[in-house]
Design a protein around this motif. Structure first.
Motif, PDB file in Angstrom:
ATOM      1  N   ARG A 152    -103.573 -59.840  36.894  1.00 13.42           N
ATOM      2  CA  ARG A 152    -104.467 -59.084  36.014  1.00 13.42           C
ATOM      3  C   ARG A 152    -105.635 -60.010  35.676  1.00 13.42           C
ATOM      4  O   ARG A 152    -105.435 -61.089  35.109  1.00 13.42           O
ATOM      5  CB  ARG A 152    -103.733 -58.652  34.741  1.00 13.42           C
ATOM      6  N   VAL A 153    -106.828 -59.602  36.058  1.00 13.78           N
ATOM      7  CA  VAL A 153    -107.991 -60.467  35.886  1.00 13.78           C
ATOM      8  C   VAL A 153    -109.015 -59.799  34.981  1.00 13.78           C
ATOM      9  O   VAL A 153    -109.059 -58.574  34.854  1.00 13.78           O
ATOM     10  CB  VAL A 153    -108.646 -60.809  37.244  1.00 13.78           C
ATOM     11  N   ARG A 154    -109.806 -60.630  34.351  1.00 10.51           N
ATOM     12  CA  ARG A 154    -110.862 -60.131  33.470  1.00 10.51           C
ATOM     13  C   ARG A 154    -112.199 -60.665  33.952  1.00 10.51           C
ATOM     14  O   ARG A 154    -112.275 -61.700  34.614  1.00 10.51           O
ATOM     15  CB  ARG A 154    -110.616 -60.563  32.023  1.00 10.51           C
ATOM     16  N   ILE A 155    -113.252 -59.923  33.611  1.00 10.63           N
ATOM     17  CA  ILE A 155    -114.612 -60.345  33.922  1.00 10.63           C
ATOM     18  C   ILE A 155    -115.224 -60.913  32.648  1.00 10.63           C
ATOM     19  O   ILE A 155    -115.395 -60.188  31.662  1.00 10.63           O
ATOM     20  CB  ILE A 155    -115.458 -59.163  34.428  1.00 10.63           C
ATOM     21  N   PRO A 156    -115.552 -62.206  32.616  1.00 16.98           N
ATOM     22  CA  PRO A 156    -116.175 -62.776  31.404  1.00 16.98           C
ATOM     23  C   PRO A 156    -117.503 -62.093  31.109  1.00 16.98           C
ATOM     24  O   PRO A 156    -118.339 -61.923  32.006  1.00 16.98           O
ATOM     25  CB  PRO A 156    -116.375 -64.248  31.772  1.00 16.98           C
ATOM     26  N   MET A 157    -117.692 -61.681  29.863  1.00 17.48           N
ATOM     27  CA  MET A 157    -118.928 -61.020  29.457  1.00 17.48           C
ATOM     28  C   MET A 157    -119.443 -61.665  28.179  1.00 17.48           C
ATOM     29  O   MET A 157    -119.151 -61.197  27.070  1.00 17.48           O
ATOM     30  CB  MET A 157    -118.682 -59.515  29.273  1.00 17.48           C
ATOM     31  N   PRO A 158    -120.192 -62.755  28.303  1.00 14.98           N
ATOM     32  CA  PRO A 158    -120.675 -63.469  27.116  1.00 14.98           C
ATOM     33  C   PRO A 158    -121.641 -62.657  26.269  1.00 14.98           C
ATOM     34  O   PRO A 158    -121.884 -62.983  25.111  1.00 14.98           O
ATOM     35  CB  PRO A 158    -121.352 -64.714  27.701  1.00 14.98           C
ATOM     36  N   GLY A 159    -122.188 -61.589  26.844  1.00 17.91           N
ATOM     37  CA  GLY A 159    -123.134 -60.778  26.081  1.00 17.91           C
ATOM     38  C   GLY A 159    -122.489 -59.911  25.023  1.00 17.91           C
ATOM     39  O   GLY A 159    -123.193 -59.299  24.217  1.00 17.91           O
ATOM     40  N   GLY A 160    -121.171 -59.813  25.043  1.00 14.01           N
ATOM     41  CA  GLY A 160    -120.492 -59.046  23.996  1.00 14.01           C
ATOM     42  C   GLY A 160    -120.167 -57.623  24.365  1.00 14.01           C
ATOM     43  O   GLY A 160    -119.524 -56.911  23.589  1.00 14.01           O
ATOM     44  N   THR A 161    -120.571 -57.145  25.559  1.00 15.18           N
ATOM     45  CA  THR A 161    -120.227 -55.784  25.970  1.00 15.18           C
ATOM     46  C   THR A 161    -118.724 -55.679  26.178  1.00 15.18           C
ATOM     47  O   THR A 161    -118.106 -56.557  26.778  1.00 15.18           O
ATOM     48  CB  THR A 161    -120.958 -55.427  27.274  1.00 15.18           C
ATOM     49  N   GLU A 162    -118.118 -54.611  25.671  1.00 14.63           N
ATOM     50  CA  GLU A 162    -116.663 -54.483  25.724  1.00 14.63           C
ATOM     51  C   GLU A 162    -116.155 -54.144  27.117  1.00 14.63           C
ATOM     52  O   GLU A 162    -115.086 -54.603  27.519  1.00 14.63           O
ATOM     53  CB  GLU A 162    -116.205 -53.417  24.726  1.00 14.63           C
ATOM     54  N   SER A 163    -116.886 -53.321  27.867  1.00 17.09           N
ATOM     55  CA  SER A 163    -116.392 -52.906  29.176  1.00 17.09           C
ATOM     56  C   SER A 163    -117.558 -52.526  30.077  1.00 17.09           C
ATOM     57  O   SER A 163    -118.680 -52.285  29.613  1.00 17.09           O
ATOM     58  CB  SER A 163    -115.430 -51.713  29.046  1.00 17.09           C
ATOM     59  N   LEU A 164    -117.272 -52.482  31.374  1.00 18.46           N
ATOM     60  CA  LEU A 164    -118.242 -52.063  32.376  1.00 18.46           C
ATOM     61  C   LEU A 164    -117.729 -50.796  33.044  1.00 18.46           C
ATOM     62  O   LEU A 164    -116.519 -50.563  33.105  1.00 18.46           O
ATOM     63  CB  LEU A 164    -118.430 -53.157  33.441  1.00 18.46           C
ATOM     64  N   ASN A 165    -118.632 -49.973  33.562  1.00 17.35           N
ATOM     65  CA  ASN A 165    -118.133 -48.811  34.278  1.00 17.35           C
ATOM     66  C   ASN A 165    -117.532 -49.246  35.607  1.00 17.35           C
ATOM     67  O   ASN A 165    -117.709 -50.376  36.062  1.00 17.35           O
ATOM     68  CB  ASN A 165    -119.226 -47.749  34.462  1.00 17.35           C
ATOM     69  N   ALA A 166    -116.797 -48.343  36.227  1.00 13.59           N
ATOM     70  CA  ALA A 166    -116.016 -48.691  37.412  1.00 13.59           C
ATOM     71  C   ALA A 166    -116.889 -49.229  38.538  1.00 13.59           C
ATOM     72  O   ALA A 166    -116.507 -50.189  39.225  1.00 13.59           O
ATOM     73  CB  ALA A 166    -115.240 -47.468  37.886  1.00 13.59           C
TER      74      ALA A 166
END
Length: 316
Positions: free
Chosen positions: A286-300
């Motif tokens: 299970r991997v995550r995408i680091p998002m330092p900008g603070g956005t909670e999620s990205l679309n698919a």
């Protein structure tokens, strides 16, 4: 004359009555139905139009053989038809209304259909087009899109091995927007992937909208349909392919996962709910995408593109 005198004499006798109609007329007729159910009311017309649109746009997919075919689809309206033809959406028939008011869009649709070949032109009266589209505003142009021929999940891995490559596949879990599916297909094609797997139920299919968003990539990248996504992923695992699921709370980050450099299936969940429980439990990582900008999620589409880029970088 004598009869008139008897009627006015005031003597008792048989008289013509209302038969109880006046009494019944005073009785209540029950509660007033809501505006949506009152014929002729504005809300009733709106509700009827929505019902027609829902019926016209509902597409029930059916599977045949190893891959399967969905049902044919109608693209209606001058702008929509022209855009579909520009983007190379497969089409089998272009219906044109008799005595149609000619404009630039009609002329371009006819020209594009003629240049592509394989698209039959059919002139039809307006009532027939109204019936075909369940009353939608077709503006005299209707494009028939044939059923999409889905691959089988096993075929995607087999095709990769036949080319001497490690499979790079994206599976979508609970993604219902066809535009997201089209964007994922485009990313898979751009980064050298071998296909996309979608579930049979509660998931987006290869509609005209998905074809347009893929910008032609759907003609090169196969989409497979799985009766049960969890079982399909388990089949990949038995074949030695790693299953990597994207999750906001993943134990690994995308840039640190070496498994992306080998045979892998990247599983992307919906933007709101993420991976379903059974699919998440099937994943090896299970991997995550680091998002330092603070956005909670990205679309698919965006999330798949990020991970596909990393996989392509490791492979090169």
């Amino acid at each position: 004359m004598a009869a008139n005198n008897r009627r006015m004499s005031g003597k008792k006798g048989a008289q013509v009555g209302s038969g109880g109609q006046r009494r019944r007329g005073l009785e209540g007729k029950g509660p007033t139905p809501p505006a949506e159910m009152r014929k002729g009311h504005k809300k009733n017309r709106i509700a009827g139009a929505k019902a027609k649109q829902t019926t016209a746009t509902r597409r029930t997919a059916t599977l045949k053989g190893r891959g399967g075919k969905g049902t044919s689809e109608m693209v209606v309206g001058r702008n929509s038809v022209v855009e579909a033809l520009r983007e190379g959406v497969p089409a089998s028939m272009l219906y044109v209304q008799q005595f149609i008011d000619n404009d630039e869009r009609v002329r371009e649709a006819l020209q594009l259909a003629g240049e592509r070949g394989g698209i039959h032109l059919m002139e039809a009266p307006r009532p027939e087009l109204d019936r075909m589209t369940n009353g939608l505003n077709h503006q005299g142009l209707v494009l028939q899109v044939p059923p999409y021929e889905y691959a089988h999940p096993e075929d995607l891995a087999a095709a990769a091995y036949d080319q001497g490559q490690d499979p790079l596949i994206v599976a979508l879990d609970g993604v219902t927007d066809p535009r997201n599916l089209g964007a994922v297909v485009r990313s898979v094609s751009a980064f050298g992937g071998h296909g996309v797997v979608v579930p049979e139920r509660r998931a987006a299919g290869m509609t005209a909208g998905a074809w347009k968003t893929s910008a032609g990539a759907a003609a090169r990248t196969p989409v497979a349909r799985a009766t049960n996504l969890t079982r399909a992923l388990e089949g990949y695992k038995k074949a030695g392919i790693a299953i990597v699921g994207l999750a906001a709370d993943g134990e690994h980050t995308v840039g640190d996962l070496e498994a992306l450099g080998g045979p892998v299936v990247i599983v992307v969940g919906s933007e709101g709910k993420g991976l379903s429980r059974l699919v998440g439990e099937t994943c090896d990582y299970r991997v995550r995408i680091p998002m330092p900008g603070g956005t909670e999620s990205l679309n698919a589409g965006v999330a798949a593109g990020v991970v596909l880029y990393e996989a392509a970088r490791r492979r090169s």
